[in-house]
Design a protein around this motif. Structure first.
Motif, PDB file in Angstrom:
ATOM      1  N   LEU A  72     -12.622 -12.124  -2.881  1.00  0.00           N
ATOM      2  CA  LEU A  72     -13.366 -12.402  -1.177  1.00  0.00           C
ATOM      3  C   LEU A  72     -14.741 -12.042  -1.923  1.00  0.00           C
ATOM      4  O   LEU A  72     -15.904 -11.164  -2.417  1.00  0.00           O
ATOM      5  CB  LEU A  72     -12.791  -9.761  -1.088  1.00  0.00           C
ATOM      6  CG  LEU A  72     -12.165 -10.217  -0.421  1.00  0.00           C
ATOM      7  CD1 LEU A  72     -11.607  -8.678  -0.326  1.00  0.00           C
ATOM      8  CD2 LEU A  72     -11.389 -11.109   0.680  1.00  0.00           C
ATOM      9  N   CYS A 121     -17.237  -4.073  -4.496  1.00  0.00           N
ATOM     10  CA  CYS A 121     -16.209  -3.516  -3.164  1.00  0.00           C
ATOM     11  C   CYS A 121     -15.461  -2.540  -3.751  1.00  0.00           C
ATOM     12  O   CYS A 121     -15.538  -2.500  -4.927  1.00  0.00           O
ATOM     13  CB  CYS A 121     -14.895  -4.693  -3.107  1.00  0.00           C
ATOM     14  SG  CYS A 121     -15.692  -6.719  -2.269  1.00  0.00           S
ATOM     15  N   PHE A 173     -11.925  -1.066  -3.538  1.00  0.00           N
ATOM     16  CA  PHE A 173     -10.431  -1.512  -3.470  1.00  0.00           C
ATOM     17  C   PHE A 173      -9.692   0.408  -3.728  1.00  0.00           C
ATOM     18  O   PHE A 173      -9.978   1.037  -4.163  1.00  0.00           O
ATOM     19  CB  PHE A 173      -9.511  -1.713  -4.241  1.00  0.00           C
ATOM     20  CG  PHE A 173      -7.787  -2.485  -3.828  1.00  0.00           C
ATOM     21  CD1 PHE A 173      -7.864  -3.024  -3.592  1.00  0.00           C
ATOM     22  CD2 PHE A 173      -7.135  -1.698  -3.842  1.00  0.00           C
ATOM     23  CE1 PHE A 173      -6.348  -3.785  -2.528  1.00  0.00           C
ATOM     24  CE2 PHE A 173      -5.823  -1.708  -3.533  1.00  0.00           C
ATOM     25  CZ  PHE A 173      -5.513  -2.764  -2.917  1.00  0.00           C
ATOM     26  N   PRO A 193     -16.124  -9.717  -6.560  1.00  0.00           N
ATOM     27  CA  PRO A 193     -14.930  -9.962  -6.261  1.00  0.00           C
ATOM     28  C   PRO A 193     -15.473 -11.505  -7.669  1.00  0.00           C
ATOM     29  O   PRO A 193     -17.154 -11.954  -7.378  1.00  0.00           O
ATOM     30  CB  PRO A 193     -15.699 -10.797  -5.144  1.00  0.00           C
ATOM     31  CG  PRO A 193     -15.371  -9.232  -4.591  1.00  0.00           C
ATOM     32  CD  PRO A 193     -16.066  -8.188  -5.570  1.00  0.00           C
ATOM     33  N   VAL A 240     -11.744  -2.408   0.352  1.00  0.00           N
ATOM     34  CA  VAL A 240     -10.596  -3.371   0.654  1.00  0.00           C
ATOM     35  C   VAL A 240      -9.521  -2.955   0.393  1.00  0.00           C
ATOM     36  O   VAL A 240      -9.148  -1.743  -0.573  1.00  0.00           O
ATOM     37  CB  VAL A 240     -11.234  -4.427  -0.208  1.00  0.00           C
ATOM     38  CG1 VAL A 240     -10.250  -4.893  -0.298  1.00  0.00           C
ATOM     39  CG2 VAL A 240     -12.116  -5.796  -0.080  1.00  0.00           C
ATOM     40  N   THR A 241      -8.144  -2.884   1.546  1.00  0.00           N
ATOM     41  CA  THR A 241      -7.016  -2.747   1.331  1.00  0.00           C
ATOM     42  C   THR A 241      -5.963  -2.573   1.397  1.00  0.00           C
ATOM     43  O   THR A 241      -5.762  -4.462   1.893  1.00  0.00           O
ATOM     44  CB  THR A 241      -7.132  -1.001   2.030  1.00  0.00           C
ATOM     45  OG1 THR A 241      -5.536   0.002   1.979  1.00  0.00           O
ATOM     46  CG2 THR A 241      -6.463  -0.844   3.753  1.00  0.00           C
ATOM     47  N   LYS A 287      -2.165  -7.580  -4.667  1.00  0.00           N
ATOM     48  CA  LYS A 287      -4.050  -7.115  -4.647  1.00  0.00           C
ATOM     49  C   LYS A 287      -4.854  -7.835  -5.151  1.00  0.00           C
ATOM     50  O   LYS A 287      -5.567  -7.435  -5.494  1.00  0.00           O
ATOM     51  CB  LYS A 287      -3.427  -5.549  -4.992  1.00  0.00           C
ATOM     52  CG  LYS A 287      -4.756  -4.741  -5.513  1.00  0.00           C
ATOM     53  CD  LYS A 287      -4.552  -3.285  -6.512  1.00  0.00           C
ATOM     54  CE  LYS A 287      -3.540  -2.579  -5.304  1.00  0.00           C
ATOM     55  NZ  LYS A 287      -3.130  -1.544  -6.200  1.00  0.00           N
ATOM     56  N   CYS A 316      -7.745  -9.401  -4.470  1.00  0.00           N
ATOM     57  CA  CYS A 316      -8.885  -8.847  -3.877  1.00  0.00           C
ATOM     58  C   CYS A 316     -10.583  -9.645  -4.286  1.00  0.00           C
ATOM     59  O   CYS A 316     -11.207  -9.121  -4.267  1.00  0.00           O
ATOM     60  CB  CYS A 316      -8.853  -7.373  -3.775  1.00  0.00           C
ATOM     61  SG  CYS A 316      -8.809  -6.788  -5.267  1.00  0.00           S
ATOM     62  N   LEU A 324      -6.586  -6.618   3.191  1.00  0.00           N
ATOM     63  CA  LEU A 324      -5.440  -8.277   2.702  1.00  0.00           C
ATOM     64  C   LEU A 324      -4.291  -7.706   4.223  1.00  0.00           C
ATOM     65  O   LEU A 324      -3.084  -6.884   3.696  1.00  0.00           O
ATOM     66  CB  LEU A 324      -5.658  -8.112   1.491  1.00  0.00           C
ATOM     67  CG  LEU A 324      -6.822  -7.929   0.556  1.00  0.00           C
ATOM     68  CD1 LEU A 324      -6.415  -8.304   0.138  1.00  0.00           C
ATOM     69  CD2 LEU A 324      -7.192  -9.292   0.611  1.00  0.00           C
TER      70      LEU A 324
END
Length: 342
Positions: A89, A95, A97, A138, A15-16, A83, A86, A35
């Protein structure tokens, strides 16, 4: 091709908050998610949809903590609270990040073998982790607790890193397995690191982090000579030039063609969406139109021009490069002191 890369783990994702295609180039078996906020134009959304498996709209969250952000001289970092979303999710079980200013040099899917909250130590204060790369699970419960903690305690640096370190406050002492090796979040600049170690271990780096003011998009890139040049008169660290060139090569090969294709297929001026520039830093590669230039740094949080880091400021003062007529004028220094004392 190694068979381990022939499948995709659908319930795990990188995720970024920005355009980062280096993971795809290294054949990750995980999903890629980004995101974005309402600041991102439809043109850039189309490009992001071509790069990422999932593009997720979120609201911008700003700490508005001007006092603590002033200590870093980084007022723009308040929006890094975005941020925190995240953790919403929940379609993914785990995840990793990664900040927009990271560059992946090889496959790093092994990070998913780690547990929450796994991160590398920060080079400035090793008992804190750097929030540019971290493993998390998450959870709406965790997200709610993070927001509650932020409201009650704030962040000691005004940004997400101070908040996350306070929330996960046993990271430094409880479980060494949650300490990622520094090669997973290596500062691209020796200014931020132990230079002999950088020279010795740097070749083993897996993820490079462009910390401080030397962001790739603050440089100009010449595609003919594959070289980068600085946009300011302050010299940048020479040892990170190879990383900057690599970032621009990936961007030029994977993202820029999509932007130019969209630019070429746009309709009339009345139909064309005006991409907001705001305080965004413009980047040129020698063959881009102005609108494409403006699109480059339009990420999920609008990237603003970097303020010089404290290290950069100190070095310029020591070298006698003092802007007596500008930001280093007495009245400006006095205002900073007055703000601090208040």
């Amino acid at each position: 091709m190694n068979s381990k890369y022939l499948f995709t783990v659908t319930d795990q994702a990188f995720v970024t908050l920005g355009t980062n295609d280096s993971l795809r180039n290294h054949m990750t078996s995980r999903k890629l998610a980004i995101l974005i906020t309402s600041h991102v134009s439809s043109v850039m959304r189309t490009v992001l949809s071509a790069v990422f498996d999932e593009v997720i709209d979120v609201d911008e969250i700003d700490s508005n903590d001007l006092v603590h952000l002033a200590l870093l001289k980084r007022p723009e970092l308040g929006v890094t609270f975005t941020k925190l979303q995240c953790w919403t999710l929940t379609q993914y079980s785990k995840c990793v990040f990664m900040d927009a200013d990271t560059l992946v040099l090889c496959n790093v899917d092994e990070l998913f073998d780690r547990e929450e909250l796994s991160a590398a130590p920060d080079s400035g204060w090793p008992d804190c982790f750097n929030s540019g790369v971290f493993v998390f699970r998450p959870s709406l419960k965790t997200y709610s607790l993070l927001l509650q903690f932020a409201n009650e305690h704030g962040s000691f640096d005004g940004g997400d890193q101070g908040l996350l370190n306070s929330f996960f406050n046993n990271w430094a002492t409880t479980d060494i397995d949650k300490h990622l090796p520094f090669i997973y979040n290596l500062s691209s600049s020796a200014v931020y690191s132990y230079v002999p170690a950088f020279n010795h271990f740097g070749k083993d780096a897996k993820v490079v982090h462009f910390m401080g003011s030397a962001k790739p998009w603050n440089y100009q890139y010449n595609p003919r000579t594959t070289t980068v040049t600085e946009r300011s008169s302050t010299p940048g660290p020479q040892n990170q030039l190879s990383f900057l060139v690599l970032w621009w090569k990936i961007y030029s090969a994977s993202i820029l063609p999509l932007l130019e294709k969209l630019k070429g297929t746009e309709g009339s001026e009345s139909q064309r969406e005006k991409i907001p520039t705001g305080n965004q830093q413009k980047v040129t590669s020698g063959r881009q139109s102005p609108d494409v230039t403006n699109s480059i740094t339009e990420l999920s949080i609008q990237l603003k021009p970097e303020e010089p880091s404290a290290e950069d400021e100190r070095r310029k003062w020591e070298e006698g490069h003092i802007d007596y007529m500008g930001k280093d004028a007495f009245e400006h220094i006095k205002k900073k002191f007055d703000a601090f004392l208040q």
